[in-house]
Enzyme design. Structure first.
Site, PDB file in Angstrom:
ATOM      1  N   PRO A  74     -76.543  22.394  49.319  1.00  0.00           N
ATOM      2  CA  PRO A  74     -77.279  22.170  50.796  1.00  0.00           C
ATOM      3  C   PRO A  74     -78.713  22.787  50.857  1.00  0.00           C
ATOM      4  O   PRO A  74     -78.983  23.754  50.193  1.00  0.00           O
ATOM      5  CB  PRO A  74     -76.346  23.050  51.743  1.00  0.00           C
ATOM      6  CG  PRO A  74     -74.858  22.951  50.819  1.00  0.00           C
ATOM      7  CD  PRO A  74     -75.294  23.012  49.400  1.00  0.00           C
ATOM      8  N   CYS A  75     -79.577  21.928  51.384  1.00  0.00           N
ATOM      9  CA  CYS A  75     -80.930  22.551  51.488  1.00  0.00           C
ATOM     10  C   CYS A  75     -81.277  23.133  52.727  1.00  0.00           C
ATOM     11  O   CYS A  75     -82.613  23.924  53.038  1.00  0.00           O
ATOM     12  CB  CYS A  75     -81.786  21.293  51.470  1.00  0.00           C
ATOM     13  SG  CYS A  75     -81.710  20.084  53.003  1.00  0.00           S
ATOM     14  N   GLN A  76     -80.448  23.354  53.921  1.00  0.00           N
ATOM     15  CA  GLN A  76     -80.969  23.859  55.037  1.00  0.00           C
ATOM     16  C   GLN A  76     -81.633  25.167  55.282  1.00  0.00           C
ATOM     17  O   GLN A  76     -82.353  25.492  55.935  1.00  0.00           O
ATOM     18  CB  GLN A  76     -79.600  23.850  56.110  1.00  0.00           C
ATOM     19  CG  GLN A  76     -78.936  22.362  56.571  1.00  0.00           C
ATOM     20  CD  GLN A  76     -78.132  22.011  55.534  1.00  0.00           C
ATOM     21  OE1 GLN A  76     -78.014  22.215  54.436  1.00  0.00           O
ATOM     22  NE2 GLN A  76     -77.293  20.969  56.104  1.00  0.00           N
ATOM     23  N   LEU A  78     -83.320  26.434  52.699  1.00  0.00           N
ATOM     24  CA  LEU A  78     -84.252  26.467  51.870  1.00  0.00           C
ATOM     25  C   LEU A  78     -85.371  25.564  52.270  1.00  0.00           C
ATOM     26  O   LEU A  78     -86.583  25.705  52.266  1.00  0.00           O
ATOM     27  CB  LEU A  78     -84.092  25.923  50.503  1.00  0.00           C
ATOM     28  CG  LEU A  78     -83.015  26.721  49.858  1.00  0.00           C
ATOM     29  CD1 LEU A  78     -82.529  25.969  48.584  1.00  0.00           C
ATOM     30  CD2 LEU A  78     -83.709  28.013  49.264  1.00  0.00           C
TER      31      LEU A  78
END
Length: 383
Positions: A74-76, A78
Site C-alpha cells: 500500500p502506498c497511502q 508514502l
C-alpha cells in the site's frame, strides 16, 4: 511449457499475474480486501488465494521455493498526497508484514530468488528518504543485492503513471554484465532516485545494482484508441453538467478546449480535478484538460475528484463523461476478457490500485527471466 514460480502479495485483482503471463505459475496470492479478492477469483480462481492481513502470513502458508515474490504494498502513507506517516503508517506498514514473511522463508532456506517491490515515487522521498533507506537496509541485511527503476506506464499504455520498482536478487543468482551498469541510466534512474540512493547506508549501497534495460519500442495506443463506443456503467453528461466541468477550468485549459475545437477533427482528451491555489492563496478546485493522447494517473475513487473525465471536442461541440471501468482497465493494460466488478467504484478502485500489467511484463523480459534463467535450469510443467 517452461515455467517460473511466484508469490503475489497485495495481489488486488492479479495484475502482476496478468503481466507475468503463462510462463509463470502462481504458488500463493493474498489480499486484505474481500472485494479485490472476489475480482481475483473471477479471473484466476482461488486455489492459491488467501484473504487476510499480510502480518498473519507465516512460512507454512507459502509453499515451495518461489522464483519471485512480488509485493505492490500500500502506498497511502508514502504518497505525496498522504499524511506522511511513511512505513510506520497504518497502510504502508504492511511492507513489514511482507518482509517478515520473507525473513521467515529465509530462515528455512527458502528465500525467494528475486523480489520486486512496487510503489509510488513518493517512496523515494518519504520522511526525507528514510523509508527508502530502511527498505534498502532490510534487503541488504538479508543478503539481497538490489536496485531500483522508475518506470512510467506511458511507455506502454496511454496513462501517465510513473512508479518505483525495486528489484532484488538473492545470493547465488548470477547477474550478467548486460543487466547491470556502472551508474545511473536514463530514463530509469531519476534525480530523485539518485538522491535516495545517496541517502542509504554504506552497507546498503555496497549491495546496490544500477539495473540496465533497453527502453521499449512499442507502438503505444493513444487515449482515443481505448475509448469505448458504447460504454457500460457511465453516461454522457448533460449540457449543464459539461458546462460545470468547463467552469472549473483556468483560462489556459479553456484555451486548450478552443484549440481542440479549431483543429478540424474530433479530439479526445482527459480532464482531472485538482486542488490549486488561487491568486489569494486559497485552495480551489480546478479542472485540467490534456489532449496529448495520454490520460492522467488513475487514482482510487474516494470522491468524485479522483475520477477522470473524458472530453470529446468536435468543433463547437463539447461532450464529457466519466471514464468507464473498462477504459480504466485498458489503461492498466488489461485485455477485454478481464472480468471487472459490476459496481463502478469497485471496478475503478481495482484499476487505480493496481500495477500496469505491461510494465510487469517488461520487467520480466528485461530482468527477471534473464536473471532466473541464469540461476537454474527451468522446470518442466507437469502435464
Amino acid at each position: 511449457m517452461d515455467d517460473f514460480t511466484f508469490y503475489e502479495f497485495f495481489a488486488g485483482g492479479g495484475m502482476a499475474r496478468a503481466g507475468l503471463g503463462p510462463r509463470w505459475r502462481c504458488l500463493f496470492a493474498n489480499d486484505l480486501s474481500a472485494k479485490k479478492a472476489a475480482a481475483y477469483r473471477a479471473n484466476w480462481g482461488d486455489d492459491h488465494l488467501h484473504v487476510g492481513d499480510v502480518h498473519e502470513i507465516g512460512p507454512a502458508m507459502l509453499p515451495g521455493l518461489a522464483d519471485l515474490a512480488w509485493g505492490s504494498f500500500p502506498c497511502q502513507d508514502l504518497s505525496l498526497a498522504g499524511a506522511g506517516a511513511g512505513l510506520s503508517g497504518k497502510r504502508s506498514s504492511a511492507f513489514w508484514g511482507f518482509w517478515n514473511a520473507i525473513l521467515a522463508l529465509k530462515a528455512e532456506g527458502r528465500a525467494p530468488r528475486t523480489l520486486v517491490l512496487e510503489n509510488v515515487c513518493g517512496a523515494l522521498t518519504s520522511r526525507g528518504g528514510r523509508d527508502f533507506a530502511a527498505i534498502g537496509e532490510a534487503l541488504s541485511d538479508a543478503g539481497y543485492r538490489f536496485g531500483a527503476m522508475v518506470i512510467d506506464a506511458a511507455l506502454f499504455v496511454p496513462q501517465s503513471r510513473p512508479r518505483l520498482f525495486i528489484v532484488a536478487v538473492a545470493e547465488g543468482v548470477g547477474i550478467s554484465p548486460g543487466l547491470a551498469g556502472e551508474g545511473p541510466l536514463a530514463p530509469w534512474h531519476t534525480k530523485a532516485l539518485v538522491a535516495a540512493h545517496a541517502g542509504m547506508s554504506d552497507a546498503a549501497r555496497e549491495n546496490w545494482i544500477w539495473w540496465r534495460a533497453e527502453p521499449p519500442r512499442a507502438n503505444v495506443a493513444t487515449l482515443a484508441d481505448i475509448v469505448e463506443d458504447a460504454p457500460q456503467g457511465v453516461r454522457w453528461h448533460t449540457a449543464r453538467e459539461t458546462e460545470a466541468v468547463l467552469a472549473l477550468m483556468a483560462p489556459l485549459h479553456r484555451a486548450r478546449i478552443a484549440a481542440a475545437g479549431a483543429a478540424g477533427a474530433t479530439c479526445v482528451g482527459a480532464v482531472y480535478k485538482r486542488m490549486r491555489l488561487d491568486a489569494t492563496g486559497a485552495k480551489v478546485q480546478r479542472a485540467e484538460a490534456r489532449f496529448d493522447g495520454v490520460a492522467g494517473c488513475l487514482r482510487t475513487p474516494a470522491g468524485g475528484s479522483s475520477r477522470q473525465t473524458l472530453i470529446l471536442v468536435d468543433g463547437a461541440s463539447v461532450r464529457t463523461r466519466l471514464m468507464s471501468p473498462r477504459e480504466a482497465a485498458r489503461l492498466m493494460g488489461l485485455d477485454d476478457g478481464y472480468r471487472l466488478p459490476a459496481n463502478y467504484n469497485d471496478a475503478y478502485r481495482l484499476a487505480g490500485d493496481g500495477v500496469a500489467a505491461p510494465v510487469v511484463r517488461f520487467l520480466a523480459d528485461a530482468l527477471l527471466e534473464p536473471l532466473l534463467g541464469a540461476a537454474r535450469p527451468l522446470v518442466r510443467r507437469a502435464g
